[in-house]
Design an enzyme around this catalytic site. Structure first.
Site, mmCIF file in Angstrom:
data_model
loop_
_atom_site.group_PDB
_atom_site.id
_atom_site.type_symbol
_atom_site.label_atom_id
_atom_site.label_comp_id
_atom_site.label_asym_id
_atom_site.label_seq_id
_atom_site.Cartn_x
_atom_site.Cartn_y
_atom_site.Cartn_z
ATOM 1 N N HIS A 241 0.859 -1.188 0.000
ATOM 2 C CA HIS A 241 0.000 0.000 0.000
ATOM 3 C C HIS A 241 0.895 1.239 0.000
ATOM 4 O O HIS A 241 1.841 1.310 0.772
ATOM 5 C CB HIS A 241 -0.870 -0.021 1.264
ATOM 6 C CG HIS A 241 -1.938 1.009 1.280
ATOM 7 N ND1 HIS A 241 -1.698 2.339 1.550
ATOM 8 C CD2 HIS A 241 -3.271 0.911 1.050
ATOM 9 C CE1 HIS A 241 -2.831 3.001 1.489
ATOM 10 N NE2 HIS A 241 -3.808 2.165 1.187
ATOM 11 N N CYS A 279 -3.590 2.503 -4.561
ATOM 12 C CA CYS A 279 -4.496 3.336 -3.770
ATOM 13 C C CYS A 279 -4.443 4.736 -4.373
ATOM 14 O O CYS A 279 -3.535 5.520 -4.073
ATOM 15 C CB CYS A 279 -4.123 3.350 -2.298
ATOM 16 S SG CYS A 279 -5.230 4.429 -1.353
ATOM 17 N N HIS A 306 -7.608 0.458 -4.696
ATOM 18 C CA HIS A 306 -8.418 1.214 -3.732
ATOM 19 C C HIS A 306 -9.013 2.415 -4.450
ATOM 20 O O HIS A 306 -8.273 3.285 -4.932
ATOM 21 C CB HIS A 306 -7.553 1.729 -2.572
ATOM 22 C CG HIS A 306 -7.234 0.680 -1.552
ATOM 23 N ND1 HIS A 306 -6.564 0.973 -0.381
ATOM 24 C CD2 HIS A 306 -7.522 -0.643 -1.514
ATOM 25 C CE1 HIS A 306 -6.441 -0.139 0.321
ATOM 26 N NE2 HIS A 306 -7.010 -1.130 -0.335
ATOM 27 N N ASP A 347 -13.061 3.103 -0.833
ATOM 28 C CA ASP A 347 -12.322 3.428 0.372
ATOM 29 C C ASP A 347 -12.760 4.801 0.861
ATOM 30 O O ASP A 347 -13.246 5.620 0.076
ATOM 31 C CB ASP A 347 -10.826 3.409 -0.011
ATOM 32 C CG ASP A 347 -9.899 3.327 1.166
ATOM 33 O OD1 ASP A 347 -10.383 3.105 2.283
ATOM 34 O OD2 ASP A 347 -8.681 3.475 0.958
ATOM 35 N N HIS A 348 -12.584 5.033 2.144
ATOM 36 C CA HIS A 348 -12.788 6.347 2.771
ATOM 37 C C HIS A 348 -13.931 7.165 2.181
ATOM 38 O O HIS A 348 -13.713 8.063 1.361
ATOM 39 C CB HIS A 348 -11.509 7.184 2.661
ATOM 40 C CG HIS A 348 -10.373 6.587 3.399
ATOM 41 N ND1 HIS A 348 -9.151 7.191 3.456
ATOM 42 C CD2 HIS A 348 -10.259 5.439 4.102
ATOM 43 C CE1 HIS A 348 -8.329 6.430 4.165
ATOM 44 N NE2 HIS A 348 -8.988 5.360 4.563
ATOM 45 N N TYR A 364 -14.710 4.355 7.319
ATOM 46 C CA TYR A 364 -15.382 3.133 6.867
ATOM 47 C C TYR A 364 -16.870 3.121 7.219
ATOM 48 O O TYR A 364 -17.368 2.209 7.876
ATOM 49 C CB TYR A 364 -14.646 1.902 7.427
ATOM 50 C CG TYR A 364 -13.279 1.776 6.805
ATOM 51 C CD1 TYR A 364 -13.118 1.121 5.590
ATOM 52 C CD2 TYR A 364 -12.155 2.362 7.388
ATOM 53 C CE1 TYR A 364 -11.872 1.035 4.982
ATOM 54 C CE2 TYR A 364 -10.904 2.277 6.778
ATOM 55 C CZ TYR A 364 -10.777 1.614 5.588
ATOM 56 O OH TYR A 364 -9.551 1.529 4.976
#
Ligand code: DNO
Length: 385
Positions: A241, A279, A306, A347-348, A364
């Site tokens: 990541h 990501c 991501h 994500d996020h 999340y």
């Protein structure tokens, strides 16, 4: 891409049955109850796999199989820890779970200063305020020579805008956001049970005295070279990541921040199983990165995506942008074309429609992520038409 969702295990308030109803195909999870550095036994791996499969889903990705600090800074017990890591990988490989996300960030995983920054529409988002971060570093952590790591404008904002409104409560909130709430649930070093998080954090920083980017790179290559034979045997894809945010922070080296870094770790261990978690959110949090170009360049080395994206201000602050940001649409187009079989998770996402009362892990939410998944699913359908 396979539509996956990060789920935090049987105690997650969001259940697998709920996820099936919203179009999730695969699960991204970890054995969060096993402390960092301990072996994930066949029994524990299979228990999780069976649980997921009994709900009509599959365990697509491990996020994360954490790499202990000692492996990162090259401690005396690193070989022993790497051996244990290999056993966990073997057990996952035997169970057919073959995409493993990890990171090589020293001490701190991802960093944000604000977990509920208000948006004009009533939702809230994650936010990174560079001047508040500098305040944490200089006035709370009191790291030696920390001022040198910030530009004049950030220091001015810190003195004139942040310091006057800071009180004990504000400082506590910053500590919680930067080193507690964003860390504990990702198997980080500090949890909500730690009574003196700042003291513990300082001790962790000490471990990296004398470790610069070059040493950290060598330690990452050492780790990857040691585990590649297991990855070859079981067909396991390791995907690092990127550092979030993608820059040096708190005097710590960070080595997955930009094009050169990505090229360097891929070249250091040239094996198709040594790959990247693309990501887009972490990479876009640095104004130096062009995520669309990076997606084109590294699609072949990406094993997991991501889907989220950030908007960076000229002063270095950044905020999570909408999942319909045109740059993210391009990234999705590239991966749908180049890597149609990799796993992707949103994500996020914002907190919305009561998410804030549910106590979800920071970033999340349920409704926010469900909306994001709907958006990304629409983008995928459109780019494929
Ligand atoms: C934060 C996550 C990270 C990520 C790890 C992977 O929301 O993106 O914590 O899971 O860095 O090892």
């Amino acid at each position: 891409m396979e539509k996956t969702w990060r789920w935090f295990g049987p105690n997650d308030k969001i259940t697998l049955d709920m996820l099936r109803q919203i179009g999730v195909e695969g699960i991204v999870t970890a054995l969060h109850h096993i402390p960092n550095g301990e072996v994930w036994t066949e029994e524990e791996v299979n228990k999780m796999k069976d649980y997921i499969e009994s709900h009509g889903l599959r365990w697509s990705v491990v996020e994360s199989l954490p790499v202990c600090e000692s492996i990162k800074y090259g401690g005396a017990d690193r070989d022993e820890l790497i051996e244990k890591y290999k056993v966990s990988l073997r057990n996952l490989g035997k169970a057919g779970v073959k995409t493993i996300c990890y990171n090589f960030m020293p001490v701190l995983d991802w960093a944000r200063t604000d977990l509920d920054y208000p948006n004009p529409d009533g939702t809230t988002n994650l936010y990174f305020n560079m001047a508040e971060f500098a305040y944490f570093d200089i006035n709370i952590l009191k790291r030696e020579n920390a001022e040198k790591d910030y530009d004049e404008e950030t220091l001015r904002r810190m003195r004139e805008e942040v310091a006057p409104r800071m009180d004990k409560e504000g400082e506590k909130r910053l500590v919680e956001n930067i080193i507690v709430k964003t860390q504990g649930f990702v198997n980080g070093n500090i949890t909500e049970d730690d009574l003196e998080p700042v003291k513990k954090f300082r001790e962790l920083l000490e471990l990296y005295k004398g470790i610069d980017a070059e040493k950290l790179r060598a330690n990452m290559a050492y780790f990857l070279n040691a585990i590649m034979p297991v990855c070859d045997e079981f067909g396991i894809d390791m995907c690092v990541h990127p550092d979030d945010p993608p820059m040096q922070i708190l005097g710590l080296p960070r080595i997955v921040t930009n094009d050169e870094d990505i090229k360097a770790f891929l070249d250091a261990v040239p094996n198709p199983h040594n790959g990247l978690t693309f990501c887009a959110g972490s990479l876009s949090a640095g104004a130096h990165n062009d995520v669309v170009e990076l997606a084109k360049k590294y699609a072949d080395h990406t094993h997991f995506v991501h889907a989220r994206i950030c908007k960076v201000q000229p002063n270095g602050d950044f905020k999570e942008s909408t999942h319909l940001d045109p740059r993210l649409i391009e990234v999705i187009r590239i991966f749908e074309k180049e890597r149609p079989n990799v796993a992707m998770r949103v994500d996020h996402a914002p907190l919305m429609l009561g998410d804030d009362k549910m106590g979800y892990n920071a970033g999340y939410s349920f409704h926010g992520r469900m909306l994001a998944l709907g958006m990304i699913s629409g983008v995928m359908a459109a780019v494929n038409k």
